[in-house]
Each structure stands twice: as structure tokens, then as C-alpha cells.
Design an enzyme around this catalytic site. Structure first.
Site, PDB file in Angstrom:
ATOM      1  N   SER A  64       5.764   0.323 -81.888  1.00 53.19           N
ATOM      2  CA  SER A  64       5.791  -0.579 -83.037  1.00 53.19           C
ATOM      3  C   SER A  64       5.271  -1.958 -82.648  1.00 53.19           C
ATOM      4  O   SER A  64       5.001  -2.225 -81.475  1.00 53.19           O
ATOM      5  CB  SER A  64       7.226  -0.710 -83.560  1.00 53.19           C
ATOM      6  OG  SER A  64       8.023  -1.420 -82.615  1.00 53.19           O
ATOM      7  N   MET A  65       5.139  -2.817 -83.631  1.00 55.17           N
ATOM      8  CA  MET A  65       4.816  -4.210 -83.319  1.00 55.17           C
ATOM      9  C   MET A  65       5.977  -4.817 -82.535  1.00 55.17           C
ATOM     10  O   MET A  65       7.132  -4.415 -82.690  1.00 55.17           O
ATOM     11  CB  MET A  65       4.559  -5.009 -84.602  1.00 55.17           C
ATOM     12  CG  MET A  65       3.258  -4.642 -85.291  1.00 55.17           C
ATOM     13  SD  MET A  65       2.861  -5.699 -86.716  1.00 55.17           S
ATOM     14  CE  MET A  65       2.496  -7.271 -85.900  1.00 55.17           C
ATOM     15  N   GLY A 115       5.572  -4.687 -77.003  1.00 52.80           N
ATOM     16  CA  GLY A 115       4.971  -5.032 -75.720  1.00 52.80           C
ATOM     17  C   GLY A 115       3.719  -4.252 -75.375  1.00 52.80           C
ATOM     18  O   GLY A 115       3.337  -4.178 -74.200  1.00 52.80           O
ATOM     19  N   GLU A 146      -5.517  -2.623 -80.130  1.00 54.40           N
ATOM     20  CA  GLU A 146      -5.449  -2.399 -81.586  1.00 54.40           C
ATOM     21  C   GLU A 146      -6.362  -1.246 -82.008  1.00 54.40           C
ATOM     22  O   GLU A 146      -7.093  -1.317 -82.995  1.00 54.40           O
ATOM     23  CB  GLU A 146      -5.816  -3.682 -82.339  1.00 54.40           C
ATOM     24  CG  GLU A 146      -4.957  -4.885 -81.990  1.00 54.40           C
ATOM     25  CD  GLU A 146      -3.510  -4.766 -82.463  1.00 54.40           C
ATOM     26  OE1 GLU A 146      -3.161  -3.753 -83.105  1.00 54.40           O
ATOM     27  OE2 GLU A 146      -2.719  -5.683 -82.194  1.00 54.40           O
ATOM     28  N   GLN A 149      -5.824   1.397 -83.461  1.00 58.63           N
ATOM     29  CA  GLN A 149      -5.554   2.016 -84.765  1.00 58.63           C
ATOM     30  C   GLN A 149      -6.489   1.516 -85.860  1.00 58.63           C
ATOM     31  O   GLN A 149      -6.650   2.173 -86.898  1.00 58.63           O
ATOM     32  CB  GLN A 149      -4.096   1.778 -85.192  1.00 58.63           C
ATOM     33  CG  GLN A 149      -3.774   0.384 -85.693  1.00 58.63           C
ATOM     34  CD  GLN A 149      -3.491  -0.616 -84.591  1.00 58.63           C
ATOM     35  OE1 GLN A 149      -3.461  -0.243 -83.417  1.00 58.63           O
ATOM     36  NE2 GLN A 149      -3.257  -1.870 -84.957  1.00 58.63           N
TER      37      GLN A 149
END
Length: 207
Positions: free
Chosen positions: A16-17, A20, A89, A91
Site C-alpha cells: 500500500s501507500m 516503504g 510506480e 502500476q
């Protein structure tokens, strides 16, 4: 992590955000650089929240990165002297990134891809699930739920302090949204279709 005996493989860092991911990616990049390896770092051009030409962690650590709009652009910057290809990033890239990463690993490059495995709805995000399936190594990190303090595997999107609706766009550019980590039980997505199985154990949580 176990030691690879051959060159060319894929590592995925996901979660998740605020779990880390970028911090771990930066750590692996710096370790490779310390070992005198040539590292090329990439990020999607859409990711400009903190910097347009750097991977930046929430702790403020950063490394210079090459912004690219499409996966195929990576080949323009990678040469025979490159040892490691790092992508943050991931995704946000199209599914074409899957073939690009596979090609690079098959050609002997160490590829490290970091990204969200779930979108704000709590559903698989873009190419990340496929990359996880194809990777030699997967590191799934967890944050801390801002509600109860439990391990958080999901990302809560908030619009003006309220949970974002299921029908909101997966990717928002330039919007005034905020995010925080949540556990399974405190992750809220108004309008998300209910999935109820016809089994007595399905009622356990509501008893």
C-alpha cells in the site's frame, strides 16, 4: 533474499501507500551503485507529485530517475553496460511493461519494479499482479492502519476528508485527493459491489 546464481531476473516490491516501497527501491539502487554496478532508474511521467525527475520516498530520500511516458522508451536508455534496471510506480504503466520487463530479464538484466499492488478500491492494480506472478522475488510491504494501528495492506483515498466512491477514476491527476493506509477492516469504498458467498462462514464477521 536468496542469492541468484545467474544474471537476469525480476524483483517486485509492492504494498500500500506509505509501506516503504520507494524507500526499499532506493536502498537496493544504492546498494547496487555501491557495488559499482550501472543502474538506470525510471518512473512514469504521470508521477510528478513530489518530483518530475526523481524517485522520492515519504522519508525524503531520493535518487535521480528518467521519466518515460511508455514502457518501450526504457530501451532507449539501456545499454550493454547497464546492470540494473529500476522502475518506480510501475502500476501507472500500461500492460506493455510486462513484456518489456520480461525481455530485459531474459537478456540478463536485474530488474527491480516497485508499485501498488491494489488500487484505492482494494482491487488488483494494473500490471503489478502479473509482474508478481512472473517475478523471481516478491517483497510485499505493509504500512500501519491510521485507524487501529494494525498492519495495513490497502490504500484509502479521501476526497475532502471523505472516502472516495467506487465509481471514481482509478487514476486522478491534479486532484485534491489525499491517501492514508488502512487495514482490511477499516478500508472504506462507498458503492463497492458486495460479494456474499452462500456459506455459513460468510456470516461470521457480522455475528
Amino acid at each position: 533474499m536468496y542469492v541468484m546464481t545467474q544474471s537476469g531476473w525480476l524483483e517486485v516490491i509492492c504494498g500500500s501507500m506509505f509501506s516503504g516501497k520507494s524507500e526499499e527501491l532506493i536502498r537496493r539502487i544504492r546498494r547496487a551503485q555501491f557495488a559499482k554496478q550501472e543502474v538506470k532508474v525510471f518512473k512514469p511521467t504521470i508521477d510528478n507529485r513530489y518530483s518530475e525527475d526523481a524517485v522520492v520516498s515519504h522519508n525524503g530520500n531520493s535518487v535521480i530517475a528518467i521519466p518515460v511516458a511508455t514502457p518501450a522508451e526504457l530501451f532507449r536508455y539501456i545499454s550493454a553496460t547497464t546492470d540494473v534496471v529500476a522502475i518506480d510506480e510501475v502500476q501507472f504503466f500500461s500492460d506493455d511493461i510486462i513484456d518489456v520487463v520480461q525481455t530485459l530479464a531474459d537478456r540478463g538484466y536485474r530488474v527491480i519494479a516497485a508499485g501498488l499492488d491494489q488500487d484505492f478500491r482494494g482491487e488488483p492494480f494494473g500490471p503489478v499482479p502479473a509482474l508478481m506472478a512472473l517475478a523471481e522475488s516478491v517483497t510485499k510491504l505493509q504500512a500501519v492502519c491510521t485507524v487501529c494501528g494494525s498492519p495495513a495492506s490497502r490504500t484509502q483515498r479521501l476526497i475532502n476528508g471523505a472516502p472516495a466512491s467506487y465509481d471514481d477514476p482509478i487514476i486522478l491527476v491534479g486532484a485534491s485527493e489525499a491517501y492514508e493506509p488502512r487495514c482490511r477492516h477499516h478500508h472504506e469504498v462507498p458503492g463497492k459491489p458486495k460479494k456474499q458467498h452462500d456459506h455459513p462462514f460468510a456470516e461470521r464477521a457480522s455475528e
